[in-house]
Design a protein around this motif. Sequence first.
Motif, PDB file in Angstrom:
ATOM      1  N   GLN A 268       1.972  -9.947  14.621  1.00 45.51           N
ATOM      2  CA  GLN A 268       2.316 -10.555  15.911  1.00 45.51           C
ATOM      3  C   GLN A 268       1.290 -11.631  16.262  1.00 45.51           C
ATOM      4  O   GLN A 268       1.641 -12.729  16.714  1.00 45.51           O
ATOM      5  CB  GLN A 268       2.364  -9.487  17.002  1.00 45.51           C
ATOM      6  N   ALA A 271       1.566 -14.748  13.886  1.00 44.25           N
ATOM      7  CA  ALA A 271       2.737 -15.559  14.234  1.00 44.25           C
ATOM      8  C   ALA A 271       2.408 -16.482  15.414  1.00 44.25           C
ATOM      9  O   ALA A 271       2.773 -17.665  15.420  1.00 44.25           O
ATOM     10  CB  ALA A 271       3.918 -14.665  14.568  1.00 44.25           C
ATOM     11  N   LEU A 272       1.694 -15.940  16.398  1.00 47.04           N
ATOM     12  CA  LEU A 272       1.294 -16.751  17.555  1.00 47.04           C
ATOM     13  C   LEU A 272       0.323 -17.865  17.147  1.00 47.04           C
ATOM     14  O   LEU A 272       0.410 -18.994  17.655  1.00 47.04           O
ATOM     15  CB  LEU A 272       0.631 -15.869  18.608  1.00 47.04           C
ATOM     16  N   ARG A 274       0.137 -19.408  14.256  1.00 50.54           N
ATOM     17  CA  ARG A 274       0.880 -20.465  13.565  1.00 50.54           C
ATOM     18  C   ARG A 274       1.639 -21.335  14.549  1.00 50.54           C
ATOM     19  O   ARG A 274       1.751 -22.552  14.371  1.00 50.54           O
ATOM     20  CB  ARG A 274       1.855 -19.852  12.559  1.00 50.54           C
ATOM     21  N   GLN A 275       2.184 -20.706  15.568  1.00 44.57           N
ATOM     22  CA  GLN A 275       3.007 -21.430  16.544  1.00 44.57           C
ATOM     23  C   GLN A 275       2.175 -22.289  17.496  1.00 44.57           C
ATOM     24  O   GLN A 275       2.717 -23.155  18.182  1.00 44.57           O
ATOM     25  CB  GLN A 275       3.833 -20.436  17.362  1.00 44.57           C
ATOM     26  N   SER A 276       0.869 -22.065  17.538  1.00 45.73           N
ATOM     27  CA  SER A 276       0.025 -22.728  18.531  1.00 45.73           C
ATOM     28  C   SER A 276      -0.139 -24.225  18.293  1.00 45.73           C
ATOM     29  O   SER A 276      -0.463 -24.975  19.208  1.00 45.73           O
ATOM     30  CB  SER A 276      -1.356 -22.073  18.568  1.00 45.73           C
ATOM     31  N   GLY A 277       0.024 -24.647  17.050  1.00 47.62           N
ATOM     32  CA  GLY A 277      -0.175 -26.049  16.723  1.00 47.62           C
ATOM     33  C   GLY A 277      -1.628 -26.408  16.462  1.00 47.62           C
ATOM     34  O   GLY A 277      -1.940 -27.569  16.177  1.00 47.62           O
TER      35      GLY A 277
END
Length: 353
Positions: A268, A271-272, A274-277
Amino acid sequence: MLFSGAIIALTACSALTVAHPGLMSRANSCSTSDGAGICKLVSSCAGFTVSGLCPGAADHECCVHKSCSTSSGAGLCKNTTSDCSNGVFVADACPGDGSVECCVRNKAPKPSPTYSQAPLQPKRTGSRTASHLASSTSTALAAVDISNAKSSSFWTCLAKTHQKVVLKGYGQSCSTGGAVNTAFVSSYNAAKAAGIPKVDAYLFPCTGTQAKGKCKSPATQLAEFEAAISGAGMTLDYRWFDVEPKGKGDACNAWNLGNAANLALAKQWTALLRQSGNKWGIYANGNQWTAMFASRSTDIGSDLPLWAVQDDHKPGVSTVHTFMGGWTSAVGKQYDEDVQVCGSGVDKDSFSS
């Protein structure tokens, strides 16, 4: 160290006393299902240890030497908390509960060639030159990581010899379920003012069960960390996600949820990230992996860069060999913990960039 019944359910130690003129020595033999051993200090055992079979203090256990064979080559079964110097631990080749793995020595590397004349101009490899790729593994930036406030003289001194510092940006803070480190912003400003070229920050998340209350959600902890960064106008190189189990005296119970729940929570988190940019990596110690996850091969996000912990007092990223979780290389190495630099306690690191 406790083992499953398949290893422990065996016979006791027998004392053998040997006399010598002017000297009396005593050796204790012990027997396990995986062979005979010698009762000795855990710290002096070159193999793996089995508890409950030896008399005396708790740090005396049955030390067993057992060979092992893997697809990577032959080795010796060892406690994963011990040193596998110049080699790598391979899972599922030794008895026990995951705390014993096969230490397979690496083959000696070929010596680097020497040149009697200037080398040819490097070929291009994509957007990076071949020489850039080579230098990223053969050279390293001198760095330290810190978790508390330092004096102005420390920063002035550090900037003379180090190119990078990693700051603790967020901590478990189990009384509140996670919180921004109070020294984060002031330490960043001091590092930049001193002229240190690169600054990273790490997030040590709240992940375990708490005596009072509970950890904030991963999304909330990450948002608080990022708010501190943007609020102070920081420009960071890497952000690091700190994955380490509960230590001595740790009331925050890091990663104590059990293997399956720990894995779900770790995924979890990644995944966050990676999504943060933002440019995120993982800080972890391969020899602690099975204290949190089912096996040394458990992958929580090996696509992210690794800052490896290998406390062997040897600088250089290329010296990392204790891999886990799908990683086969690292961009950073913490090689010396709790040492004095510029008159203050730090951990020493090397980074490829």
